[in-house]
Design an enzyme around this catalytic site. Structure first.
Site, PDB file in Angstrom:
ATOM      1  N   ASP A  23      14.641 -29.116  36.092  1.00 38.90           N
ATOM      2  CA  ASP A  23      15.784 -28.438  35.478  1.00 38.90           C
ATOM      3  C   ASP A  23      16.021 -27.091  36.181  1.00 38.90           C
ATOM      4  O   ASP A  23      15.385 -26.798  37.191  1.00 38.90           O
ATOM      5  CB  ASP A  23      15.464 -28.287  33.980  1.00 38.90           C
ATOM      6  CG  ASP A  23      16.702 -28.160  33.105  1.00 38.90           C
ATOM      7  OD1 ASP A  23      17.817 -28.237  33.631  1.00 38.90           O
ATOM      8  OD2 ASP A  23      16.531 -27.974  31.883  1.00 38.90           O
ATOM      9  N   HIS A  24      16.891 -26.267  35.599  1.00 37.32           N
ATOM     10  CA  HIS A  24      17.312 -24.979  36.188  1.00 37.32           C
ATOM     11  C   HIS A  24      16.284 -24.308  37.097  1.00 37.32           C
ATOM     12  O   HIS A  24      15.179 -23.992  36.660  1.00 37.32           O
ATOM     13  CB  HIS A  24      17.636 -23.982  35.072  1.00 37.32           C
ATOM     14  CG  HIS A  24      18.800 -24.387  34.239  1.00 37.32           C
ATOM     15  ND1 HIS A  24      20.071 -23.932  34.466  1.00 37.32           N
ATOM     16  CD2 HIS A  24      18.882 -25.237  33.191  1.00 37.32           C
ATOM     17  CE1 HIS A  24      20.891 -24.466  33.587  1.00 37.32           C
ATOM     18  NE2 HIS A  24      20.202 -25.268  32.794  1.00 37.32           N
ATOM     19  N   GLU A  57      18.274 -19.832  28.518  1.00 39.73           N
ATOM     20  CA  GLU A  57      17.305 -20.855  28.867  1.00 39.73           C
ATOM     21  C   GLU A  57      16.284 -20.264  29.814  1.00 39.73           C
ATOM     22  O   GLU A  57      16.636 -19.554  30.747  1.00 39.73           O
ATOM     23  CB  GLU A  57      17.983 -22.060  29.532  1.00 39.73           C
ATOM     24  CG  GLU A  57      17.001 -23.200  29.801  1.00 39.73           C
ATOM     25  CD  GLU A  57      17.702 -24.501  30.129  1.00 39.73           C
ATOM     26  OE1 GLU A  57      18.378 -24.547  31.159  1.00 39.73           O
ATOM     27  OE2 GLU A  57      17.547 -25.455  29.353  1.00 39.73           O
ATOM     28  N   HIS A  86      23.647 -23.530  25.922  1.00 41.15           N
ATOM     29  CA  HIS A  86      22.279 -23.955  25.604  1.00 41.15           C
ATOM     30  C   HIS A  86      21.929 -23.557  24.177  1.00 41.15           C
ATOM     31  O   HIS A  86      22.340 -22.497  23.717  1.00 41.15           O
ATOM     32  CB  HIS A  86      21.280 -23.277  26.544  1.00 41.15           C
ATOM     33  CG  HIS A  86      21.341 -23.780  27.956  1.00 41.15           C
ATOM     34  ND1 HIS A  86      21.458 -22.942  29.036  1.00 41.15           N
ATOM     35  CD2 HIS A  86      21.294 -25.034  28.455  1.00 41.15           C
ATOM     36  CE1 HIS A  86      21.474 -23.671  30.145  1.00 41.15           C
ATOM     37  NE2 HIS A  86      21.380 -24.937  29.823  1.00 41.15           N
ATOM     38  N   HIS A  94      25.209 -29.864  30.320  1.00 40.52           N
ATOM     39  CA  HIS A  94      24.078 -29.061  29.838  1.00 40.52           C
ATOM     40  C   HIS A  94      24.325 -28.629  28.408  1.00 40.52           C
ATOM     41  O   HIS A  94      25.472 -28.485  27.994  1.00 40.52           O
ATOM     42  CB  HIS A  94      23.893 -27.805  30.714  1.00 40.52           C
ATOM     43  CG  HIS A  94      23.195 -28.093  31.986  1.00 40.52           C
ATOM     44  ND1 HIS A  94      21.925 -27.628  32.270  1.00 40.52           N
ATOM     45  CD2 HIS A  94      23.572 -28.843  33.045  1.00 40.52           C
ATOM     46  CE1 HIS A  94      21.568 -28.082  33.458  1.00 40.52           C
ATOM     47  NE2 HIS A  94      22.546 -28.819  33.957  1.00 40.52           N
ATOM     48  N   SER A 111      22.415 -30.372  22.912  1.00 39.59           N
ATOM     49  CA  SER A 111      21.917 -30.272  21.534  1.00 39.59           C
ATOM     50  C   SER A 111      23.014 -29.808  20.595  1.00 39.59           C
ATOM     51  O   SER A 111      23.745 -28.867  20.903  1.00 39.59           O
ATOM     52  CB  SER A 111      20.737 -29.289  21.463  1.00 39.59           C
ATOM     53  OG  SER A 111      19.630 -29.809  22.164  1.00 39.59           O
ATOM     54  N   ASN A 158      21.869 -33.175  29.200  1.00 37.13           N
ATOM     55  CA  ASN A 158      20.561 -32.585  28.931  1.00 37.13           C
ATOM     56  C   ASN A 158      20.370 -32.338  27.447  1.00 37.13           C
ATOM     57  O   ASN A 158      21.284 -31.875  26.760  1.00 37.13           O
ATOM     58  CB  ASN A 158      20.429 -31.256  29.671  1.00 37.13           C
ATOM     59  CG  ASN A 158      20.338 -31.446  31.173  1.00 37.13           C
ATOM     60  OD1 ASN A 158      20.360 -32.565  31.663  1.00 37.13           O
ATOM     61  ND2 ASN A 158      20.219 -30.346  31.889  1.00 37.13           N
TER      62      ASN A 158
HETATM   63 ZN   LIG Z   1      20.783 -26.356  31.227  1.00 31.22          ZN
END
Ligand SMILES: [Zn+2]
Length: 331
Positions: free
Chosen positions: A95-96, A169, A212, A249, A252, A271
């Site tokens: 990831d990132h 994040e 995020h 991204h 959630s 994600n």
């Molecule tokens: Zn992300």
């Protein structure tokens, strides 16, 4: 199945793009969450992407060692061995990775895959993300090109980002970014295509107001039409094959209608991290409150945590329409 080969991974991404569905990219940081992720995908007969971050790598290496590359390799190796027990395809992704961590995280992991390939072994990862969105676009693109060339030599897919994902994040807080940065313009999407096409396979995290973390309904203003307009601009100029494989991204807490809308605009990976973390913690907390007297015996709550992660991820597979579509055994 063993972890997806580069060819199988390419087939997964193509199938999702053609079939209007997407894979959950789920972050894991331990064997418990890794097992929960594998269970979640396998229970839904969905292929999927397991991802590791600089933070999870450091955590997995232990507090005294704190080596993000070592911990990432340890979890990835565990994933290779455990995924072999399931009949779905799993790809491994990081990831990132911000520009300042490219030399201390991304390049050592690409080198590790290169080392394995030279020894006749499978790639350690299938894809990596470079998040150079903090740089001006021209510098972001320059670094993206360099890394895409390095990835392509090793049959690795590179995920790039233009625009900024809101929220926080891995300790990077974007909550004070100007609002327009949260939406990637069609001009920026064209610039990314023009710079990267032909250098190797890549995925593109274009931003459309996504954030995020988990927010109350209404707090985040998603504009999936941004993705649609960008894709249209690129395909109008360069044809149907220029369509981006997009990454969403901050999945959630997103209502399923908004998730589904993005699937029509070329999102192939979404994600999910915060929600599966909540599913983990909620299961542990629930067990502790219900069994306060016997809580020192920890087996029960860890099993509940694995199940909690698996169930939340299973819902993501349903939302993303990947359930029941595994390519395992068909490639
Ligand atoms: Zn992300």
């Amino acid at each position: 199945m063993p972890i997806a080969t580069p060819k199988q991974y390419a087939a997964m991404l193509d199938a999702a793009q053609a079939g209007g569905y997407a894979y959950a990219g789920v972050n894991v940081a331990s064997l418990v969450t890794l097992n929960g992720a594998l269970k979640g995908f396998a229970d839904r007969k969905s292929d999927g992407i397991v991802q590791l971050s600089t933070g999870s790598g450091e955590f997995a290496s232990g507090l005294n060692v704190k080596d993000m590359v070592l911990g990432t390799i340890v979890l990835a190796e565990a994933a290779h061995r455990l995924a072999a027990k399931y009949d779905v395809l799993i790809a491994l992704h990081t990831d990132h990775c911000q520009p300042r961590k490219v030399d201390s995280f991304l390049r050592p992991l690409i080198a590790e895959t290169a080392r394995r390939r030279a020894a006749g072994l499978a790639n350690l990862f299938q894809s990596h993300m470079l998040d150079a969105s903090e740089l001006p676009l021209a510098e972001n693109i320059k670094l993206s090109k360099e890394l895409l060339r390095e990835c392509a030599k090793n049959e690795l897919v590179l995920e790039v980002e233009a625009g900024v994902v809101g929220g926080e994040e891995d300790g990077v807080d974007h909550s004070h970014q100007p609002r327009e940065k949260l939406y990637t313009s069609p001009e920026d999407m064209l610039a990314v295509h023009e710079a990267l096409s032909g250098l190797g396979r890549y995925m593109f995290a274009a931003t459309f107001g996504n954030v995020h973390g988990h927010y109350k309904p209404g707090a985040v203003k998603l504009r999936p039409d941004i993705l649609k307009r960008g894709q249209e601009a690129v395909m109008a100029k360069y044809g149907k094959d220029a369509e981006f494989d997009l990454v969403f991204h901050g999945g959630s807490g997103t209502p399923v209608e908004e998730i589904r809308e993005t699937l029509g605009y070329g999102v192939v990976k979404m994600n999910i991290d915060t929600d599966t973390q909540y599913a983990f913690t909620r299961a542990v907390a629930d067990h502790i409150f219900r069994n306060y007297g016997g809580v020192l015996k920890i087996d029960g709550e860890m099993k509940a945590a694995e199940k909690g992660v698996a169930e939340r991820l299973g819902q993501a597979c349903d939302d993303l329409l990947s359930s029941g579509k595994t390519l395992c055994g068909k490639l």
